[in-house]
Design an enzyme around this catalytic site. Structure first.
Site, PDB file in Angstrom:
ATOM      1  N   ARG A  66       0.792  -1.232   0.000  1.00  0.00           N
ATOM      2  CA  ARG A  66       0.000   0.000   0.000  1.00  0.00           C
ATOM      3  C   ARG A  66       0.823   1.281   0.000  1.00  0.00           C
ATOM      4  O   ARG A  66       0.405   2.282  -0.531  1.00  0.00           O
ATOM      5  CB  ARG A  66      -0.924  -0.008   1.228  1.00  0.00           C
ATOM      6  CG  ARG A  66      -2.037  -1.016   1.053  1.00  0.00           C
ATOM      7  CD  ARG A  66      -2.953  -1.037   2.229  1.00  0.00           C
ATOM      8  NE  ARG A  66      -2.270  -1.597   3.387  1.00  0.00           N
ATOM      9  CZ  ARG A  66      -2.906  -2.222   4.380  1.00  0.00           C
ATOM     10  NH1 ARG A  66      -4.200  -2.345   4.358  1.00  0.00           N
ATOM     11  NH2 ARG A  66      -2.227  -2.707   5.391  1.00  0.00           N
ATOM     12  N   LYS A 173       1.464 -18.528   7.160  1.00  0.00           N
ATOM     13  CA  LYS A 173       0.692 -18.688   8.360  1.00  0.00           C
ATOM     14  C   LYS A 173       0.415 -17.314   8.961  1.00  0.00           C
ATOM     15  O   LYS A 173       1.157 -16.393   8.644  1.00  0.00           O
ATOM     16  CB  LYS A 173       1.418 -19.574   9.360  1.00  0.00           C
ATOM     17  CG  LYS A 173       2.732 -18.984   9.861  1.00  0.00           C
ATOM     18  CD  LYS A 173       3.357 -19.881  10.869  1.00  0.00           C
ATOM     19  CE  LYS A 173       2.893 -19.545  12.250  1.00  0.00           C
ATOM     20  NZ  LYS A 173       3.649 -18.449  12.889  1.00  0.00           N
ATOM     21  N   ASP A 202       4.991 -23.733   5.740  1.00  0.00           N
ATOM     22  CA  ASP A 202       5.363 -23.892   7.142  1.00  0.00           C
ATOM     23  C   ASP A 202       6.883 -23.947   7.095  1.00  0.00           C
ATOM     24  O   ASP A 202       7.462 -24.970   6.703  1.00  0.00           O
ATOM     25  CB  ASP A 202       4.797 -25.195   7.721  1.00  0.00           C
ATOM     26  CG  ASP A 202       5.094 -25.294   9.208  1.00  0.00           C
ATOM     27  OD1 ASP A 202       6.244 -25.033   9.590  1.00  0.00           O
ATOM     28  OD2 ASP A 202       4.184 -25.634   9.981  1.00  0.00           O
ATOM     29  N   HIS A 203       7.534 -22.852   7.478  1.00  0.00           N
ATOM     30  CA  HIS A 203       8.971 -22.776   7.175  1.00  0.00           C
ATOM     31  C   HIS A 203       9.787 -23.821   7.938  1.00  0.00           C
ATOM     32  O   HIS A 203      10.897 -24.130   7.543  1.00  0.00           O
ATOM     33  CB  HIS A 203       9.512 -21.356   7.377  1.00  0.00           C
ATOM     34  CG  HIS A 203       9.756 -20.967   8.793  1.00  0.00           C
ATOM     35  ND1 HIS A 203       8.762 -20.566   9.641  1.00  0.00           N
ATOM     36  CD2 HIS A 203      10.903 -20.932   9.527  1.00  0.00           C
ATOM     37  CE1 HIS A 203       9.280 -20.289  10.818  1.00  0.00           C
ATOM     38  NE2 HIS A 203      10.577 -20.503  10.789  1.00  0.00           N
ATOM     39  N   LYS A 207      13.534 -26.476   6.972  1.00  0.00           N
ATOM     40  CA  LYS A 207      14.803 -26.542   7.715  1.00  0.00           C
ATOM     41  C   LYS A 207      15.499 -27.858   7.383  1.00  0.00           C
ATOM     42  O   LYS A 207      14.862 -28.910   7.363  1.00  0.00           O
ATOM     43  CB  LYS A 207      14.547 -26.424   9.223  1.00  0.00           C
ATOM     44  CG  LYS A 207      14.045 -25.030   9.625  1.00  0.00           C
ATOM     45  CD  LYS A 207      13.900 -24.909  11.112  1.00  0.00           C
ATOM     46  CE  LYS A 207      13.183 -23.642  11.521  1.00  0.00           C
ATOM     47  NZ  LYS A 207      14.019 -22.452  11.590  1.00  0.00           N
ATOM     48  N   GLU A 241      12.999 -20.187  22.597  1.00  0.00           N
ATOM     49  CA  GLU A 241      13.496 -18.943  22.001  1.00  0.00           C
ATOM     50  C   GLU A 241      13.872 -17.962  23.102  1.00  0.00           C
ATOM     51  O   GLU A 241      13.136 -17.842  24.087  1.00  0.00           O
ATOM     52  CB  GLU A 241      12.417 -18.282  21.151  1.00  0.00           C
ATOM     53  CG  GLU A 241      12.039 -19.044  19.917  1.00  0.00           C
ATOM     54  CD  GLU A 241      10.971 -18.300  19.127  1.00  0.00           C
ATOM     55  OE1 GLU A 241      11.342 -17.458  18.302  1.00  0.00           O
ATOM     56  OE2 GLU A 241       9.780 -18.541  19.355  1.00  0.00           O
ATOM     57  N   ASP A 260       0.551 -19.938  17.342  1.00  0.00           N
ATOM     58  CA  ASP A 260       1.716 -19.435  16.618  1.00  0.00           C
ATOM     59  C   ASP A 260       2.717 -20.546  16.292  1.00  0.00           C
ATOM     60  O   ASP A 260       3.333 -20.541  15.226  1.00  0.00           O
ATOM     61  CB  ASP A 260       2.395 -18.352  17.483  1.00  0.00           C
ATOM     62  CG  ASP A 260       3.546 -17.677  16.766  1.00  0.00           C
ATOM     63  OD1 ASP A 260       3.356 -17.257  15.614  1.00  0.00           O
ATOM     64  OD2 ASP A 260       4.644 -17.567  17.361  1.00  0.00           O
ATOM     65  N   HIS A 265       4.192 -25.560  13.301  1.00  0.00           N
ATOM     66  CA  HIS A 265       5.566 -26.075  13.314  1.00  0.00           C
ATOM     67  C   HIS A 265       5.727 -27.335  14.168  1.00  0.00           C
ATOM     68  O   HIS A 265       6.351 -28.310  13.749  1.00  0.00           O
ATOM     69  CB  HIS A 265       6.527 -25.018  13.853  1.00  0.00           C
ATOM     70  CG  HIS A 265       6.415 -23.683  13.171  1.00  0.00           C
ATOM     71  ND1 HIS A 265       6.156 -23.556  11.836  1.00  0.00           N
ATOM     72  CD2 HIS A 265       6.539 -22.416  13.641  1.00  0.00           C
ATOM     73  CE1 HIS A 265       6.140 -22.258  11.514  1.00  0.00           C
ATOM     74  NE2 HIS A 265       6.360 -21.557  12.594  1.00  0.00           N
ATOM     75  N   LYS A 365       8.750 -18.436  24.611  1.00  0.00           N
ATOM     76  CA  LYS A 365       9.543 -17.235  24.334  1.00  0.00           C
ATOM     77  C   LYS A 365      10.203 -16.803  25.639  1.00  0.00           C
ATOM     78  O   LYS A 365       9.724 -17.113  26.730  1.00  0.00           O
ATOM     79  CB  LYS A 365       8.644 -16.124  23.817  1.00  0.00           C
ATOM     80  CG  LYS A 365       8.000 -16.492  22.476  1.00  0.00           C
ATOM     81  CD  LYS A 365       7.918 -15.308  21.560  1.00  0.00           C
ATOM     82  CE  LYS A 365       7.294 -15.646  20.226  1.00  0.00           C
ATOM     83  NZ  LYS A 365       8.270 -16.043  19.209  1.00  0.00           N
TER      84      LYS A 365
HETATM   85  C1  BG6 Z   1       7.292 -18.126  13.433  1.00  0.00           C
HETATM   86  C2  BG6 Z   1       6.582 -17.621  14.664  1.00  0.00           C
HETATM   87  O1  BG6 Z   1       6.423 -18.880  12.644  1.00  0.00           O
HETATM   88  O2  BG6 Z   1       8.376 -18.950  13.849  1.00  0.00           O
HETATM   89  C3  BG6 Z   1       7.530 -16.843  15.555  1.00  0.00           C
HETATM   90  O3  BG6 Z   1       5.507 -16.769  14.255  1.00  0.00           O
HETATM   91  C4  BG6 Z   1       8.741 -17.680  15.883  1.00  0.00           C
HETATM   92  O4  BG6 Z   1       6.878 -16.435  16.752  1.00  0.00           O
HETATM   93  C5  BG6 Z   1       9.350 -18.255  14.614  1.00  0.00           C
HETATM   94  O5  BG6 Z   1       9.673 -16.850  16.536  1.00  0.00           O
HETATM   95  C6  BG6 Z   1      10.459 -19.221  14.930  1.00  0.00           C
HETATM   96  O6  BG6 Z   1      11.085 -19.576  13.729  1.00  0.00           O
HETATM   97  P1  BG6 Z   1      12.635 -19.792  13.645  1.00  0.00           P
HETATM   98  O7  BG6 Z   1      12.896 -20.269  12.263  1.00  0.00           O
HETATM   99  O8  BG6 Z   1      13.259 -18.468  13.963  1.00  0.00           O
HETATM  100  O9  BG6 Z   1      12.949 -20.805  14.697  1.00  0.00           O
END
Ligand code: BG6
Length: 515
Positions: A66, A173, A202-203, A207, A241, A260, A265, A365
């Site tokens: 935007r 997501k 879903d990243h 990995k 984390e 989240d 994940h 976290k």
């Molecule tokens: C994301 C979450 O999908 O994954 C975040 O929204 C999280 O809250 C993150 O910190 C963690 O991913 P990675 O690859 O940094 O471990």
């Protein structure tokens, strides 16, 4: 070279499943290109692919967002953030060439004119840059924009590729916030794009070590015979984390750790650990097996949630020696927030392989360390010979380190050298970095290439996402009760989470693995 070595070199097994198809030239449109994800992950991933010569040179990226901006301004901003977030140092000469493939298109997400003009622009890109009519639309905008974007893409005819070309969507997501909204989103997606065209990202699946779970399990003959309830005592999956919610308080308030991290994940990792061998390495064969695992997860009745799921929230404390505020003091967070920043669960997969084997999952976290790992704890050796006095021998533990220091280790018992018989656990350790001598690519690099190649294996299928929500919904429901909701437990930032999470395992005579 021996015959076997020659064969294996000419026919390398591509980790991650079927042999990778070649990424094709395409026009990539990133919705929400001025946001965090594009700056921190997507553009750095594309740059690294370009630098490694893995990106077809014709690939052209158009940021759709935007804010008013010119191509040059967009490129300059991305140059700065890519320098900051890129896995490899940015080399000026490579960046200059890569930056020529970046463009900016300003539009509201619900303004059809913006889509009509982007459609014309993409045709010009096809002619000038050789993108062959292939379109990849990346949804990196806020989730409430997904629906207008989908409807407008359809109205502009951008969902229908020309003969011999393709159009795909990558959807970030959160994919919905419960089963009902995920189903509705799936319905809207399907209205414009077929399942083959839809890549739900879903990243964690991108990995390197997550992909290696299947190789470890099914390319080695020694693990599968003991990968079951007869030999495995329990499994732990941890994603810890040190970070807090950073600038994402607004989003996090609507999500919490369960939505989240766990719905997506953690359940994906659990599926890779628990699934049956697929019939082949095709995308659907693998996803068929994963979805069966989620379906077999024992569902909690509302009154069981308090017993098997612990939710926590961090209070002020110190991480890495630095004082940090509590969650309720974070920006854009309600000072009375009940949102969880930590969850621990005791799960059971109700099938023959996993009957009564607890799988403990924890995410949080502001914990003391950033580490994601899966540990498989085997049953103790029988109580004879070395194991006479109760439980003195440790368990064998296989640890799959997803990050950092990706690798796999096996804890086993060894005799301490000397004249008396004393036994101690030792580790057999495999580190990706030292064994292969090169750094693993970022998850987004792999996943972007897969989407450009038309390989959906590492993306979530519609039924996987819905089944995961069906598992998570009763927990969210129990937490949202006005009366008798399981308590929110507090933990100081920099600790390993609430004490109640330790009790979850202590009840079973177990403890969390120290990371
Ligand atoms: C994301 C979450 O999908 O994954 C975040 O929204 C999280 O809250 C993150 O910190 C963690 O991913 P990675 O690859 O940094 O471990």
């Amino acid at each position: 070279m021996s015959k076997d070595a020659a064969i294996s070199q000419s026919n390398p097994l591509r980790i991650g499943l079927s042999t990778r198809a070649v990424p094709q030239p395409c026009a990539l449109v990133i919705f929400g290109a001025t946001g965090d994800l594009a700056h921190r992950k997507l553009i750095p991933a594309l740059y690294n692919l370009a630098a490694a010569g893995e990106l077809p040179p014709a690939v052209t990226v158009t940021g759709f967002a935007r804010r008013p901006k010119k191509d040059d301004g967009f490129r300059d901003e991305l140059a700065e953030t890519t320098k900051q977030f890129s896995r490899q140092p940015v080399r000026d000469e490579i960046w200059k060439t890569f930056a020529q493939s970046l463009f900016y298109h300003q539009s509201e997400f619900d303004d059809q004119e913006g889509y009509q003009s982007v459609a014309k622009w993409l045709e010009q890109v096809d002619k000038e840059r050789g993108t062959r009519g292939n379109r990849l639309f990346y949804f990196a905008a806020a989730p409430e924009q997904f629906e207008p974007i989908l409807k407008n893409l359809k109205e502009a005819g951008l969902n229908k590729p020309k003969e011999g070309s393709w159009a795909r969507v990558i959807i970030e997501k959160p994919f919905g916030r419960d089963l009902a909204s995920a189903r509705e989103l799936n319905r809207v997606v399907r209205d414009a794009f077929s399942e083959d065209q839809t890549y739900r990202i879903d990243h964690f699946l991108g990995k390197e070590t997550a992909q290696n779970i299947l190789v470890l399990r099914f390319a080695n003959a020694i693990f599968e015979p003991i990968w079951n309830a007869r030999y495995i005592d329990h499994v732990q999956i941890t994603a810890a984390e040190t970070l807090g919610v950073e600038a994402r308080g607004g989003y996090y308030e609507t999500a919490g750790a369960l939505r989240d991290m766990v719905q997506n994940h953690m359940l994906q990792l659990l599926c890779l650990v628990a699934m049956e061998p697929p019939t082949d390495l095709g995308a659907d064969s693998i996803r068929d097996e994963k979805v069966k695992v989620v379906r077999s997860l024992r569902r909690y009745a509302p009154q069981q949630v308090g017993k098997y799921v612990v939710r926590g929230q961090y209070t002020a404390g110190a991480v890495g020696g630095k004082p940090v505020v509590g969650y309720r003091e974070e920006e854009k967070v309600n000072p009375n927030s009940e949102t969880e920043t930590y969850v621990a669960l005791r799960l059971l997969v109700d099938n023959w392989r996993w009957s009564d084997v607890p799988i403990y999952v924890r995410v949080g976290k502001r914990l003391p360390k950033s580490a994601t790992e899966i540990s498989v704890h085997f049953k103790r050796a029988p109580m004879v010979l070395f194991n006479r006095d109760s439980t003195s021998l440790d368990q064998n533990v296989l640890v799959i380190r997803i990050q950092p220091d990706e690798g796999i280790s096996l804890r086993m018992m060894a005799k301490i050298p000397g004249t008396s018989l004393r036994i101690e656990p030792v580790k057999m350790d495999f580190h990706y970095g030292t064994s292969f001598g090169k750094a693993s690519p970022e998850a987004y690099e792999r996943l972007l290439l897969d989407a450009m190649s038309g390989d959906p294996t590492l993306f979530a299928r519609r039924d996987e996402v819905e089944e995961a929500w069906a598992f998570v919904d009763p927990i969210e429901h129990a937490w949202s009760q006005k009366e008798n909701a399981p308590p929110l437990c507090f933990y100081p930032a920099g600790s390993w989470g609430p004490e109640e999470a330790d009790e979850l395992l202590a009840c079973d005579g177990r403890t969390w693995r120290r990371l």
